[in-house]
Design a protein around this motif. Structure first.
Motif, PDB file in Angstrom:
ATOM      1  N   ARG A 193      35.995  51.187  52.437  1.00 59.83           N
ATOM      2  CA  ARG A 193      35.206  52.323  50.924  1.00 59.83           C
ATOM      3  C   ARG A 193      35.596  53.693  51.193  1.00 59.83           C
ATOM      4  O   ARG A 193      36.074  53.963  49.939  1.00 59.83           O
ATOM      5  CB  ARG A 193      33.933  52.840  51.738  1.00 59.83           C
ATOM      6  N   VAL A 206      36.594  51.432  46.157  1.00 55.35           N
ATOM      7  CA  VAL A 206      37.055  49.492  45.340  1.00 55.35           C
ATOM      8  C   VAL A 206      37.291  49.340  44.345  1.00 55.35           C
ATOM      9  O   VAL A 206      37.312  48.781  43.601  1.00 55.35           O
ATOM     10  CB  VAL A 206      35.944  49.252  46.479  1.00 55.35           C
ATOM     11  N   ALA A 207      37.655  50.556  43.388  1.00 52.18           N
ATOM     12  CA  ALA A 207      36.907  50.357  42.293  1.00 52.18           C
ATOM     13  C   ALA A 207      38.714  50.330  41.725  1.00 52.18           C
ATOM     14  O   ALA A 207      39.132  51.030  40.578  1.00 52.18           O
ATOM     15  CB  ALA A 207      36.145  51.709  41.823  1.00 52.18           C
ATOM     16  N   ARG A 256      43.669  47.205  43.994  1.00 59.01           N
ATOM     17  CA  ARG A 256      42.624  46.681  44.328  1.00 59.01           C
ATOM     18  C   ARG A 256      42.575  46.118  44.553  1.00 59.01           C
ATOM     19  O   ARG A 256      41.725  45.783  43.314  1.00 59.01           O
ATOM     20  CB  ARG A 256      41.744  47.685  45.241  1.00 59.01           C
ATOM     21  N   SER A 289      37.681  43.801  48.951  1.00 62.51           N
ATOM     22  CA  SER A 289      37.349  44.846  47.543  1.00 62.51           C
ATOM     23  C   SER A 289      36.512  43.908  46.393  1.00 62.51           C
ATOM     24  O   SER A 289      35.314  44.757  45.982  1.00 62.51           O
ATOM     25  CB  SER A 289      37.983  45.074  47.009  1.00 62.51           C
ATOM     26  N   TRP A 290      36.692  42.746  46.300  1.00 63.43           N
ATOM     27  CA  TRP A 290      36.001  42.585  45.011  1.00 63.43           C
ATOM     28  C   TRP A 290      34.702  41.987  45.884  1.00 63.43           C
ATOM     29  O   TRP A 290      33.898  42.170  44.714  1.00 63.43           O
ATOM     30  CB  TRP A 290      36.499  40.763  44.885  1.00 63.43           C
ATOM     31  N   ALA A 330      32.324  45.688  45.295  1.00 62.38           N
ATOM     32  CA  ALA A 330      32.208  45.893  43.744  1.00 62.38           C
ATOM     33  C   ALA A 330      31.434  45.341  43.057  1.00 62.38           C
ATOM     34  O   ALA A 330      30.493  45.276  42.188  1.00 62.38           O
ATOM     35  CB  ALA A 330      34.183  45.653  42.919  1.00 62.38           C
ATOM     36  N   SER A 331      31.602  43.842  43.715  1.00 68.30           N
ATOM     37  CA  SER A 331      30.321  42.815  43.039  1.00 68.30           C
ATOM     38  C   SER A 331      29.095  42.292  43.709  1.00 68.30           C
ATOM     39  O   SER A 331      28.337  42.300  43.476  1.00 68.30           O
ATOM     40  CB  SER A 331      30.542  41.260  43.069  1.00 68.30           C
TER      41      SER A 331
END
Length: 285
Positions: free
Chosen positions: A24, A28-29, A33, A38-39, A42-43
């Protein structure tokens, strides 16, 4: 035992939380990454359950990927130590190309057979179980009531003559050949449930096999690995979710120069000990 288990779970939870917190901080954006954690971060949609969900993801990575692959590689080098002709055949198949590409790895059929034969005899997850959601009947007519727990044992199945023939306990990669001089011939995953099958088939199966091929090829091209100590004769496993050798696997590593070997040292390969294990492999990958 329960007290030790709680302590161990607390350590794992702390590790997972630290990894999530660090990711964090990094953001993660960021376009840089592109890792799985991270995926998932983000989801994640349900903010209230996000931390628990991510913690489960991290623990799954640790248990389902790192520990199982290190366990599989440990027993693989044990077999290669006992079967130098197999290691020589893997070396010949790999050739002198550097670096080894993904396409090159895909074409290594003999190494693919060696990996599968190793996992047949020493699956990283030696036994598993499923719970029956609704009443059902198995193919042999056995009735299974709703809520029943059904266990299966890949370690034992790999040693059953009724499944693999009279030589089931022999390490023989050639059993995976379509024909003499042919390519790798897969079998039903219900016969070979190392990666499970059906709706619960292992999502990381291809990645795990490819990683094991990459590491094993890199090692056999540069080193001879000789197992020493008690586990060289009769490996003893410790109880756990993934199979690990009691006391680790002491080996003597000899760097190859042409057909000669020199400069050896003894190390301990211990599944579940990332410092020692990763250090050994980073030497050559």
């Amino acid at each position: 035992m329960e007290r030790e288990l709680k302590k161990a779970i607390k350590v794992i939870d702390g590790l997972a939380v630290a990894m999530i917190r660090e990711r964090r901080k990094q953001g993660v954006a960021s376009a840089k990454r592109n890792d799985l954690l991270s995926w998932f971060m983000a989801s994640a949609r349900e903010v209230g359950e996000e931390d628990r969900f991510l913690r489960d993801v991290v623990v799954s990575f640790l248990l389902a990927r790192r520990d199982t692959i290190s366990s599989g590689l440990t027993t693989l080098f044990m077999f290669l130590s006992k079967n130098p002709a197999v290691a020589a055949a893997m070396r010949a198949e790999a050739g002198s190309r550097r670096p080894v590409t993904y396409e090159h790895l895909k074409g290594m059929h003999y190494t693919h057979m060696v990996i599968h034969e190793n996992l047949r005899l020493f699956p990283p997850v030696q036994f598993d179980s499923k719970f029956c959601a609704t009443a059902d009947v198995l193919p042999d007519g056995t009735y299974v009531g709703a809520g029943s727990r059904v266990m299966y044992h890949p370690h034992a199945m790999g040693r059953m003559p009724s499944i693999w023939g009279a030589d089931c306990e022999a390490f023989r990669p050639e059993r995976w050949l379509t024909s003499l001089g042919g390519a790798f011939a897969p079998v039903s995953l219900y016969k070979y449930p190392v990666f499970q099958d059906g709706l619960r088939v292992c999502l990381g199966k291809e990645l795990a096999v490819t990683e094991m091929k990459a590491v094993s090829v890199a090692v056999v091209r540069a080193f001879d690995v000789e197992v020493v100590g008690e586990n060289a004769c009769a490996p003893k496993f410790t109880p756990g979710l993934t199979a690990s050798l009691s006391g680790g696997l002491p080996v003597r590593v000899m760097r190859r120069v042409g057909r000669e070997s020199y400069s050896y040292s003894t190390i301990h390969v211990r599944p579940g000990n990332p410092t020692r294990l990763t250090g050994a492999y980073e030497l050559v990958v």
